[in-house]
Design a protein around this motif. Structure first.
Motif, PDB file in Angstrom:
ATOM      1  N   PHE A 128       0.818  -1.215   0.000  1.00 59.39           N
ATOM      2  CA  PHE A 128       0.000   0.000   0.000  1.00 59.39           C
ATOM      3  C   PHE A 128       0.853   1.267   0.000  1.00 59.39           C
ATOM      4  CE2 PHE A 128      -2.888  -2.873   2.679  1.00 59.39           C
ATOM      5  CZ  PHE A 128      -3.469  -3.431   1.567  1.00 59.39           C
ATOM      6  N   SER A 129       0.224   2.395  -0.321  1.00 59.90           N
ATOM      7  CA  SER A 129       0.886   3.699  -0.264  1.00 59.90           C
ATOM      8  C   SER A 129       1.006   4.152   1.186  1.00 59.90           C
ATOM      9  CB  SER A 129       0.065   4.762  -1.004  1.00 59.90           C
ATOM     10  OG  SER A 129      -0.001   4.504  -2.370  1.00 59.90           O
ATOM     11  N   PRO A 130       2.167   4.698   1.562  1.00 57.48           N
ATOM     12  CA  PRO A 130       2.245   5.366   2.861  1.00 57.48           C
ATOM     13  C   PRO A 130       1.289   6.565   2.845  1.00 57.48           C
ATOM     14  CG  PRO A 130       4.439   5.034   1.940  1.00 57.48           C
ATOM     15  CD  PRO A 130       3.444   4.696   0.859  1.00 57.48           C
ATOM     16  N   PRO A 131       0.775   6.973   3.996  1.00 56.80           N
ATOM     17  CA  PRO A 131      -0.215   8.063   4.030  1.00 56.80           C
ATOM     18  C   PRO A 131       0.228   9.339   3.307  1.00 56.80           C
ATOM     19  CG  PRO A 131      -0.058   7.031   6.185  1.00 56.80           C
ATOM     20  CD  PRO A 131       1.025   6.431   5.336  1.00 56.80           C
ATOM     21  N   GLU A 132       1.494   9.716   3.427  1.00 52.91           N
ATOM     22  CA  GLU A 132       1.950  10.955   2.790  1.00 52.91           C
ATOM     23  C   GLU A 132       2.002  10.829   1.266  1.00 52.91           C
ATOM     24  OE1 GLU A 132       5.677   8.597   3.766  1.00 52.91           O
ATOM     25  OE2 GLU A 132       3.799   9.016   4.800  1.00 52.91           O
ATOM     26  N   ILE A 133       2.255   9.640   0.756  1.00 53.93           N
ATOM     27  CA  ILE A 133       2.275   9.420  -0.694  1.00 53.93           C
ATOM     28  C   ILE A 133       0.840   9.449  -1.227  1.00 53.93           C
ATOM     29  CG2 ILE A 133       2.836   7.787  -2.534  1.00 53.93           C
ATOM     30  CD1 ILE A 133       5.302   9.167  -1.398  1.00 53.93           C
ATOM     31  N   ARG A 134      -0.081   8.791  -0.530  1.00 58.49           N
ATOM     32  CA  ARG A 134      -1.489   8.840  -0.961  1.00 58.49           C
ATOM     33  C   ARG A 134      -2.001  10.276  -0.911  1.00 58.49           C
ATOM     34  NH1 ARG A 134      -6.719   9.237   0.493  1.00 58.49           N
ATOM     35  NH2 ARG A 134      -8.230   7.984  -0.668  1.00 58.49           N
ATOM     36  N   ALA A 135      -1.644  11.009   0.141  1.00 58.61           N
ATOM     37  CA  ALA A 135      -2.078  12.406   0.247  1.00 58.61           C
ATOM     38  C   ALA A 135      -1.548  13.230  -0.919  1.00 58.61           C
ATOM     39  CB  ALA A 135      -1.634  13.002   1.576  1.00 58.61           C
ATOM     40  N   ALA A 136      -0.310  12.979  -1.326  1.00 65.10           N
ATOM     41  CA  ALA A 136       0.269  13.701  -2.472  1.00 65.10           C
ATOM     42  C   ALA A 136      -0.439  13.319  -3.764  1.00 65.10           C
ATOM     43  CB  ALA A 136       1.770  13.419  -2.568  1.00 65.10           C
ATOM     44  N   LEU A 137      -0.844  12.068  -3.897  1.00 68.80           N
ATOM     45  CA  LEU A 137      -1.595  11.622  -5.076  1.00 68.80           C
ATOM     46  C   LEU A 137      -2.954  12.320  -5.135  1.00 68.80           C
ATOM     47  CD1 LEU A 137      -1.803   9.734  -7.536  1.00 68.80           C
ATOM     48  CD2 LEU A 137      -2.645   7.964  -5.966  1.00 68.80           C
ATOM     49  N   VAL A 138      -3.632  12.389  -4.011  1.00 67.48           N
ATOM     50  CA  VAL A 138      -4.926  13.081  -3.948  1.00 67.48           C
ATOM     51  C   VAL A 138      -4.741  14.560  -4.277  1.00 67.48           C
ATOM     52  CG1 VAL A 138      -6.805  13.800  -2.411  1.00 67.48           C
ATOM     53  CG2 VAL A 138      -5.999  11.425  -2.380  1.00 67.48           C
ATOM     54  N   ALA A 139      -3.677  15.163  -3.761  1.00 69.35           N
ATOM     55  CA  ALA A 139      -3.414  16.581  -4.048  1.00 69.35           C
ATOM     56  C   ALA A 139      -3.176  16.801  -5.537  1.00 69.35           C
ATOM     57  CB  ALA A 139      -2.224  17.072  -3.227  1.00 69.35           C
ATOM     58  N   ALA A 140      -2.460  15.886  -6.171  1.00 68.33           N
ATOM     59  CA  ALA A 140      -2.223  15.999  -7.619  1.00 68.33           C
ATOM     60  C   ALA A 140      -3.540  15.912  -8.387  1.00 68.33           C
ATOM     61  CB  ALA A 140      -1.257  14.915  -8.087  1.00 68.33           C
ATOM     62  N   ALA A 141      -4.424  15.029  -7.965  1.00 65.54           N
ATOM     63  CA  ALA A 141      -5.735  14.903  -8.618  1.00 65.54           C
ATOM     64  C   ALA A 141      -6.565  16.165  -8.388  1.00 65.54           C
ATOM     65  CB  ALA A 141      -6.473  13.678  -8.090  1.00 65.54           C
ATOM     66  N   ASP A 142      -6.556  16.680  -7.168  1.00 66.57           N
ATOM     67  CA  ASP A 142      -7.311  17.894  -6.849  1.00 66.57           C
ATOM     68  C   ASP A 142      -6.820  19.107  -7.636  1.00 66.57           C
ATOM     69  OD1 ASP A 142      -9.188  16.867  -5.060  1.00 66.57           O
ATOM     70  OD2 ASP A 142      -7.893  17.185  -3.319  1.00 66.57           O
ATOM     71  N   ALA A 143      -5.545  19.096  -8.039  1.00 66.03           N
ATOM     72  CA  ALA A 143      -4.963  20.232  -8.758  1.00 66.03           C
ATOM     73  C   ALA A 143      -5.305  20.243 -10.243  1.00 66.03           C
ATOM     74  CB  ALA A 143      -3.442  20.232  -8.578  1.00 66.03           C
ATOM     75  N   LEU A 144      -5.881  19.171 -10.752  1.00 62.39           N
ATOM     76  CA  LEU A 144      -6.233  19.117 -12.173  1.00 62.39           C
ATOM     77  C   LEU A 144      -7.417  20.045 -12.446  1.00 62.39           C
ATOM     78  CD1 LEU A 144      -5.942  15.259 -12.703  1.00 62.39           C
ATOM     79  CD2 LEU A 144      -4.368  17.017 -13.588  1.00 62.39           C
ATOM     80  N   PRO A 145      -7.305  20.936 -13.418  1.00 58.95           N
ATOM     81  CA  PRO A 145      -8.394  21.871 -13.707  1.00 58.95           C
ATOM     82  C   PRO A 145      -9.695  21.154 -14.060  1.00 58.95           C
ATOM     83  CG  PRO A 145      -6.399  22.480 -14.900  1.00 58.95           C
ATOM     84  CD  PRO A 145      -6.149  21.133 -14.294  1.00 58.95           C
ATOM     85  N   GLY A 146     -10.780  21.598 -13.453  1.00 58.16           N
ATOM     86  CA  GLY A 146     -12.090  21.043 -13.767  1.00 58.16           C
ATOM     87  C   GLY A 146     -12.402  19.732 -13.092  1.00 58.16           C
ATOM     88  N   VAL A 147     -11.508  19.247 -12.207  1.00 56.54           N
ATOM     89  CA  VAL A 147     -11.737  17.980 -11.509  1.00 56.54           C
ATOM     90  C   VAL A 147     -12.263  18.272 -10.114  1.00 56.54           C
ATOM     91  CG1 VAL A 147     -10.596  15.940 -10.518  1.00 56.54           C
ATOM     92  CG2 VAL A 147     -10.011  16.696 -12.821  1.00 56.54           C
ATOM     93  N   PHE A 148     -13.237  17.486  -9.699  1.00 53.92           N
ATOM     94  CA  PHE A 148     -13.670  17.542  -8.302  1.00 53.92           C
ATOM     95  C   PHE A 148     -13.707  16.122  -7.762  1.00 53.92           C
ATOM     96  CE2 PHE A 148     -17.575  17.037 -10.666  1.00 53.92           C
ATOM     97  CZ  PHE A 148     -18.425  16.296  -9.859  1.00 53.92           C
ATOM     98  N   THR A 149     -13.552  16.004  -6.463  1.00 52.90           N
ATOM     99  CA  THR A 149     -13.512  14.694  -5.831  1.00 52.90           C
ATOM    100  C   THR A 149     -14.701  14.533  -4.897  1.00 52.90           C
ATOM    101  OG1 THR A 149     -12.067  15.544  -4.081  1.00 52.90           O
ATOM    102  CG2 THR A 149     -10.995  14.518  -5.979  1.00 52.90           C
ATOM    103  N   GLY A 150     -15.026  13.296  -4.615  1.00 49.06           N
ATOM    104  CA  GLY A 150     -16.124  12.960  -3.724  1.00 49.06           C
ATOM    105  C   GLY A 150     -16.323  11.462  -3.755  1.00 49.06           C
TER     106      GLY A 150
END
Length: 160
Positions: free
Chosen positions: A31-53
């Motif tokens: 599995f991803s360590p928590p900080e790596i998963r958090a960075a992955l989520v941050a990268a996804a959140d930074a994509l223009p026009g993308v929202f998460t839920g």
């Protein structure tokens, strides 16, 4: 680090254990360590026009990657959704639609496996499980693949 998704580096070590051809399709170790998963989520959140839920097609605890204004073809999205192009699971692995030309290189380099749902004719054959990134180098590959999936979901059908 820039990653060329055509000539991917080989993923280090053995592939993680997964449920293989079973649904739900889960990664069971590495599995991803928590900080790596958090960075992955941050990268996804930074994509223009993308929202998460919450995901529309996966377990409620997975984080959906959805487009505010989807323009890509149907195979860029996780059917039956018309705006979810992937999701990140708690363990850090992702289910994504990727460009068809990227599927084989990802599998051959040890980064992904096909989602078993792709055996059904109503689902695109370009859905993969991208294994959870374990460190910063693997995170760079995961973000590059995420970017390729995003570009497919944002490219108008007539331009593909």
């Amino acid at each position: 680090m820039t990653i060329d998704t055509v000539t991917l580096p080989r993923r280090a070590g053995a592939r993680p254990t997964t449920t293989g051809r079973e649904i739900p399709h889960d990664q069971l170790d590495q599995f991803s360590p928590p900080e790596i998963r958090a960075a992955l989520v941050a990268a996804a959140d930074a994509l223009p026009g993308v929202f998460t839920g919450p995901s529309q097609v996966s377990e409620p605890s997975s984080l959906a990657l959805r487009m505010q204004h989807p323009t890509g073809p149907w195979e860029a999205f996780l059917f039956p959704s018309r705006d979810e192009f992937g999701h990140i699971h708690r363990a850090g692995f992702m289910h994504l639609t990727v460009p068809r030309a990227l599927v084989a290189p990802l599998i051959e380099a040890g980064w992904a496996e096909p989602h078993p749902i792709t055996r059904r004719p109503e689902w695109p054959d370009s859905i993969v499980m991208l294994y959870a990134p374990r460190d910063a180098d693997e995170l760079a590959v995961a973000v590059a693949v995420l970017q390729a999936s995003y570009e497919q979901a944002t490219t108008p059908i007539e331009e593909q």
